[in-house]
Write a protein that holds these residues in place. Sequence first.
Motif, PDB file in Angstrom:
ATOM      1  N   LEU B 197      24.568  27.979 -55.189  1.00 41.90           N
ATOM      2  CA  LEU B 197      23.171  27.857 -55.715  1.00 41.90           C
ATOM      3  C   LEU B 197      22.105  27.972 -54.719  1.00 41.90           C
ATOM      4  O   LEU B 197      21.039  28.680 -55.012  1.00 41.90           O
ATOM      5  N   VAL B 198      22.375  27.448 -53.331  1.00 42.45           N
ATOM      6  CA  VAL B 198      21.279  27.962 -52.344  1.00 42.45           C
ATOM      7  C   VAL B 198      21.330  29.430 -52.077  1.00 42.45           C
ATOM      8  O   VAL B 198      20.086  30.001 -52.227  1.00 42.45           O
ATOM      9  N   PHE B 199      22.592  30.460 -52.285  1.00 36.40           N
ATOM     10  CA  PHE B 199      22.185  31.416 -52.114  1.00 36.40           C
ATOM     11  C   PHE B 199      21.410  32.237 -53.180  1.00 36.40           C
ATOM     12  O   PHE B 199      20.697  33.249 -52.912  1.00 36.40           O
ATOM     13  N   LYS B 200      21.453  31.787 -54.499  1.00 35.46           N
ATOM     14  CA  LYS B 200      20.674  32.174 -55.376  1.00 35.46           C
ATOM     15  C   LYS B 200      19.394  31.755 -55.523  1.00 35.46           C
ATOM     16  O   LYS B 200      18.452  32.480 -55.463  1.00 35.46           O
ATOM     17  N   LEU B 201      19.213  30.534 -54.970  1.00 33.64           N
ATOM     18  CA  LEU B 201      17.533  30.253 -55.125  1.00 33.64           C
ATOM     19  C   LEU B 201      17.109  30.290 -53.890  1.00 33.64           C
ATOM     20  O   LEU B 201      15.741  30.526 -54.120  1.00 33.64           O
ATOM     21  N   ILE B 202      17.602  30.258 -52.760  1.00 29.13           N
ATOM     22  CA  ILE B 202      16.871  30.136 -51.654  1.00 29.13           C
ATOM     23  C   ILE B 202      17.175  31.513 -50.595  1.00 29.13           C
ATOM     24  O   ILE B 202      16.147  32.375 -50.436  1.00 29.13           O
ATOM     25  N   GLY B 203      18.461  31.889 -50.720  1.00 26.42           N
ATOM     26  CA  GLY B 203      18.934  33.225 -50.030  1.00 26.42           C
ATOM     27  C   GLY B 203      19.617  32.801 -48.628  1.00 26.42           C
ATOM     28  O   GLY B 203      19.330  31.927 -48.300  1.00 26.42           O
ATOM     29  N   ALA B 204      20.368  33.963 -48.284  1.00 24.62           N
ATOM     30  CA  ALA B 204      20.963  33.868 -47.066  1.00 24.62           C
ATOM     31  C   ALA B 204      19.844  33.664 -45.867  1.00 24.62           C
ATOM     32  O   ALA B 204      18.533  34.078 -45.897  1.00 24.62           O
ATOM     33  N   PRO B 205      20.279  33.001 -44.646  1.00 24.57           N
ATOM     34  CA  PRO B 205      21.722  32.666 -44.357  1.00 24.57           C
ATOM     35  C   PRO B 205      21.596  30.884 -44.772  1.00 24.57           C
ATOM     36  O   PRO B 205      22.500  30.204 -44.228  1.00 24.57           O
ATOM     37  N   TRP B 206      20.549  30.679 -45.334  1.00 26.52           N
ATOM     38  CA  TRP B 206      20.783  29.141 -45.797  1.00 26.52           C
ATOM     39  C   TRP B 206      21.976  28.592 -46.324  1.00 26.52           C
ATOM     40  O   TRP B 206      22.127  27.331 -46.349  1.00 26.52           O
ATOM     41  N   HIS B 207      22.209  29.483 -47.286  1.00 24.28           N
ATOM     42  CA  HIS B 207      23.639  28.893 -48.122  1.00 24.28           C
ATOM     43  C   HIS B 207      24.623  28.487 -46.992  1.00 24.28           C
ATOM     44  O   HIS B 207      25.636  27.672 -47.568  1.00 24.28           O
ATOM     45  N   ILE B 208      24.792  29.001 -45.943  1.00 27.96           N
ATOM     46  CA  ILE B 208      25.862  28.770 -44.988  1.00 27.96           C
ATOM     47  C   ILE B 208      25.572  27.374 -44.482  1.00 27.96           C
ATOM     48  O   ILE B 208      26.554  26.356 -44.198  1.00 27.96           O
ATOM     49  N   MET B 209      24.322  27.133 -43.800  1.00 29.17           N
ATOM     50  CA  MET B 209      24.110  25.942 -43.373  1.00 29.17           C
ATOM     51  C   MET B 209      24.177  24.645 -44.276  1.00 29.17           C
ATOM     52  O   MET B 209      24.665  23.471 -44.038  1.00 29.17           O
ATOM     53  N   ILE B 210      23.383  24.995 -45.369  1.00 30.84           N
ATOM     54  CA  ILE B 210      23.077  23.893 -46.295  1.00 30.84           C
ATOM     55  C   ILE B 210      24.391  23.522 -47.200  1.00 30.84           C
ATOM     56  O   ILE B 210      24.801  22.405 -47.319  1.00 30.84           O
ATOM     57  N   GLY B 211      25.085  24.657 -47.506  1.00 30.16           N
ATOM     58  CA  GLY B 211      26.421  24.497 -48.188  1.00 30.16           C
ATOM     59  C   GLY B 211      27.055  23.726 -47.437  1.00 30.16           C
ATOM     60  O   GLY B 211      27.989  22.916 -48.053  1.00 30.16           O
ATOM     61  N   SER B 212      27.540  24.132 -46.144  1.00 30.00           N
ATOM     62  CA  SER B 212      28.518  23.238 -45.247  1.00 30.00           C
ATOM     63  C   SER B 212      28.103  22.053 -45.125  1.00 30.00           C
ATOM     64  O   SER B 212      29.235  21.131 -45.206  1.00 30.00           O
ATOM     65  N   MET B 213      27.064  21.499 -44.979  1.00 33.83           N
ATOM     66  CA  MET B 213      26.665  20.340 -44.796  1.00 33.83           C
ATOM     67  C   MET B 213      26.898  19.392 -46.058  1.00 33.83           C
ATOM     68  O   MET B 213      27.409  18.253 -45.749  1.00 33.83           O
ATOM     69  N   VAL B 214      26.725  19.964 -47.186  1.00 33.31           N
ATOM     70  CA  VAL B 214      27.032  19.212 -48.295  1.00 33.31           C
ATOM     71  C   VAL B 214      28.624  18.843 -48.507  1.00 33.31           C
ATOM     72  O   VAL B 214      28.900  17.637 -48.710  1.00 33.31           O
ATOM     73  N   GLY B 215      29.263  19.688 -47.880  1.00 34.67           N
ATOM     74  CA  GLY B 215      30.751  19.317 -48.210  1.00 34.67           C
ATOM     75  C   GLY B 215      31.300  18.628 -47.057  1.00 34.67           C
ATOM     76  O   GLY B 215      32.075  17.655 -47.111  1.00 34.67           O
ATOM     77  N   VAL B 216      30.793  18.366 -45.823  1.00 28.21           N
ATOM     78  CA  VAL B 216      31.038  17.742 -44.845  1.00 28.21           C
ATOM     79  C   VAL B 216      30.460  16.300 -44.848  1.00 28.21           C
ATOM     80  O   VAL B 216      31.267  15.250 -44.777  1.00 28.21           O
ATOM     81  N   MET B 217      29.192  16.301 -45.601  1.00 29.32           N
ATOM     82  CA  MET B 217      28.656  15.003 -45.915  1.00 29.32           C
ATOM     83  C   MET B 217      29.565  14.186 -46.868  1.00 29.32           C
ATOM     84  O   MET B 217      30.041  12.744 -47.011  1.00 29.32           O
ATOM     85  N   LEU B 218      30.060  14.923 -47.856  1.00 31.93           N
ATOM     86  CA  LEU B 218      31.041  14.591 -48.903  1.00 31.93           C
ATOM     87  C   LEU B 218      32.226  13.890 -48.350  1.00 31.93           C
ATOM     88  O   LEU B 218      32.693  12.721 -48.548  1.00 31.93           O
ATOM     89  N   ALA B 219      32.835  14.664 -47.367  1.00 37.21           N
ATOM     90  CA  ALA B 219      33.994  14.345 -46.592  1.00 37.21           C
ATOM     91  C   ALA B 219      33.935  13.004 -46.022  1.00 37.21           C
ATOM     92  O   ALA B 219      34.508  12.154 -46.058  1.00 37.21           O
ATOM     93  N   ALA B 220      32.698  12.886 -45.544  1.00 39.37           N
ATOM     94  CA  ALA B 220      32.328  11.737 -44.716  1.00 39.37           C
ATOM     95  C   ALA B 220      32.214  10.565 -45.412  1.00 39.37           C
ATOM     96  O   ALA B 220      32.707   9.297 -45.353  1.00 39.37           O
ATOM     97  N   MET B 221      31.574  10.620 -46.971  1.00 33.75           N
ATOM     98  CA  MET B 221      31.601   9.594 -47.710  1.00 33.75           C
ATOM     99  C   MET B 221      32.641   9.176 -48.238  1.00 33.75           C
ATOM    100  O   MET B 221      33.023   7.865 -48.681  1.00 33.75           O
ATOM    101  N   ILE B 222      33.560   9.992 -48.634  1.00 35.70           N
ATOM    102  CA  ILE B 222      34.960   9.668 -49.610  1.00 35.70           C
ATOM    103  C   ILE B 222      36.045   9.386 -48.322  1.00 35.70           C
ATOM    104  O   ILE B 222      37.034   9.055 -48.768  1.00 35.70           O
TER     105      ILE B 222
END
Lengths: 108, 232
Positions: B197-222
């Motif tokens: 989503l970030v790659f399409k909507l905002i573009g590189a290199p943000w997809h790496i930072m934002i994308g990985s943050m989302v997964g890491v935060m989910l891991a912390a929550m569950i």
Amino acid sequence: MFDFFLLPATPVNVWIVILLTGVVTYITRSAGHVVLARFKNLHPRAEAALEAVPGAVLVTIVLPPALTNGPVEIIAMLAALAASFRLSPIAVLAIGMFIVVVGRAFGF
Amino acid sequence: MKNESQFFAGTKDSLPIMFAVTFFAMLFGATGVNNGLTFSETVLSSASVFAGASQFVFLDLYGQQAPVWSVLLAVFAINFRHVLYSASLGRYMDGLSFSQKYSAFFFLCDPLFGAGEIRAQNHSLKPSYYFGYAIPLYFVWIGFTTLGASFGKLITNPEAFGFDMLLSIYFLSLLMGFRSRPNWLASVLASGIASVLVFKLIGAPWHIMIGSMVGVMLAAMIGKPDEDKTSV
């Protein structure tokens, strides 16, 4: 000074960037002892987050560019994905690369 | 055991790993010179970083002309696992002097962490064993990078050899290597979807930072709170 970090690495300054990647790596290799070791127990949520870091980063590097690939590349990635359930990384790489090279040799 | 025999015991334990890294070191050398690095820059990367996956990530982002901060952040994120290694292995390093300890951390790659943990369990972790494992492995890594970089320049048409796909396939195999970790699938799916989503909507290199943050935060929550550890 800050411009350096905002601009792309160029052939002129890339050697500085390489040295900085070395510094960043050294920080990760020593920080655990310097910082984390001071805490007796890590909070389980923090531990779960740390465990998830490599997978979460790697998928963001692999997936978005893969979606714009051509058919040969997509088949190679899917074959590599399937192979990775049973085989070592070296074998996975060999299978994926074989498909790419052969597919391109036939003009796909 | 004498220091000398400790050193060779370390070297002996690293032999299978040395054999395995020769292949990846040559691959890195060849890929480096085909991704816009010079011969000496490619070798410098192996000598200063000594962590294969992050060196390939660096090549990939350099090829995409990503900004310097995002290259460094991506290398930091890929290597973040080492934080856990030194936190754990550092507990067995009381016998090492300050300079021994902080030079030891420079070499603390994945196989050395594994070998060090096993050694500390069965014997005690002596600096001569640690460096006996680390130093020959380090020079094998640099040596075979040099070899790969020398031959890589002979390849005039890297696309035909699939060099542009090599990194993606290698990262995919690494990604799958982590699949036994708890909540791996959930965090990888979350990161994957977010990064697209970030790659399409905002573009590189943000997809790496934002994308990985989302997964890491989910891991912390569950992540399951472990009864024994929540008291801290």
